[in-house]
Design a protein around this motif. Structure first.
Motif, PDB file in Angstrom:
ATOM      1  N   GLY A 297       0.824  -1.207   0.000  1.00  0.00           N
ATOM      2  CA  GLY A 297       0.000   0.000   0.000  1.00  0.00           C
ATOM      3  C   GLY A 297       0.858   1.256   0.000  1.00  0.00           C
ATOM      4  O   GLY A 297       0.588   2.219  -0.729  1.00  0.00           O
ATOM      5  N   LEU A 298       1.897   1.262   0.843  1.00  0.00           N
ATOM      6  CA  LEU A 298       2.800   2.403   0.895  1.00  0.00           C
ATOM      7  C   LEU A 298       3.545   2.588  -0.429  1.00  0.00           C
ATOM      8  O   LEU A 298       3.726   3.713  -0.907  1.00  0.00           O
ATOM      9  CB  LEU A 298       3.793   2.246   2.043  1.00  0.00           C
ATOM     10  CG  LEU A 298       3.221   2.428   3.461  1.00  0.00           C
ATOM     11  CD1 LEU A 298       4.281   2.117   4.503  1.00  0.00           C
ATOM     12  CD2 LEU A 298       2.712   3.852   3.632  1.00  0.00           C
ATOM     13  N   LEU A 299       3.975   1.484  -1.028  1.00  0.00           N
ATOM     14  CA  LEU A 299       4.659   1.569  -2.317  1.00  0.00           C
ATOM     15  C   LEU A 299       3.715   2.089  -3.412  1.00  0.00           C
ATOM     16  O   LEU A 299       4.122   2.866  -4.280  1.00  0.00           O
ATOM     17  CB  LEU A 299       5.229   0.210  -2.719  1.00  0.00           C
ATOM     18  CG  LEU A 299       6.455  -0.257  -1.933  1.00  0.00           C
ATOM     19  CD1 LEU A 299       6.854  -1.672  -2.343  1.00  0.00           C
ATOM     20  CD2 LEU A 299       7.614   0.700  -2.135  1.00  0.00           C
ATOM     21  N   ALA A 300       2.461   1.669  -3.365  1.00  0.00           N
ATOM     22  CA  ALA A 300       1.484   2.149  -4.345  1.00  0.00           C
ATOM     23  C   ALA A 300       1.250   3.652  -4.188  1.00  0.00           C
ATOM     24  O   ALA A 300       1.199   4.395  -5.176  1.00  0.00           O
ATOM     25  CB  ALA A 300       0.179   1.378  -4.192  1.00  0.00           C
ATOM     26  N   ILE A 301       1.132   4.095  -2.975  1.00  0.00           N
ATOM     27  CA  ILE A 301       0.944   5.531  -2.721  1.00  0.00           C
ATOM     28  C   ILE A 301       2.187   6.310  -3.150  1.00  0.00           C
ATOM     29  O   ILE A 301       2.083   7.358  -3.809  1.00  0.00           O
ATOM     30  CB  ILE A 301       0.607   5.778  -1.236  1.00  0.00           C
ATOM     31  CG1 ILE A 301      -0.779   5.222  -0.918  1.00  0.00           C
ATOM     32  CG2 ILE A 301       0.684   7.264  -0.902  1.00  0.00           C
ATOM     33  CD1 ILE A 301      -1.129   5.239   0.550  1.00  0.00           C
TER      34      ILE A 301
END
Length: 75
Positions: free
Chosen positions: A6-10
């Motif tokens: 999720g953090l990488l996607a953001i």
């Protein structure tokens, strides 16, 4: 693992958005586009005016030639 993805996607989304043009660049591009369009329109208007002038000159020349020929035939 889900939190990391999720953090990488953001982070990826923010990186892509940050790479876009700034508001100043967008305004400059819009100004250049409007200048290009105005130049194209002026060029086309010049062509149309030139064609109209040439047609008017040809028409005037044809009229004077026809008058000259008709006066020769009467003599």
């Amino acid at each position: 693992m889900k939190k990391l993805l999720g953090l990488l996607a953001i982070a990826g989304t923010l990186a892509v958005v940050a790479c876009g043009p700034s508001a100043e660049e967008k305004a400059e591009k819009a100004r250049q586009d409007s200048i290009r369009v105005a130049d194209s329109l002026a060029k086309e208007q010049f062509k149309a005016d030139s064609v109209a002038a040439a047609q008017a000159a040809t028409s005037a020349n044809a009229d004077s030639t026809a008058k000259a020929d008709s006066t020769k035939a009467k003599k």
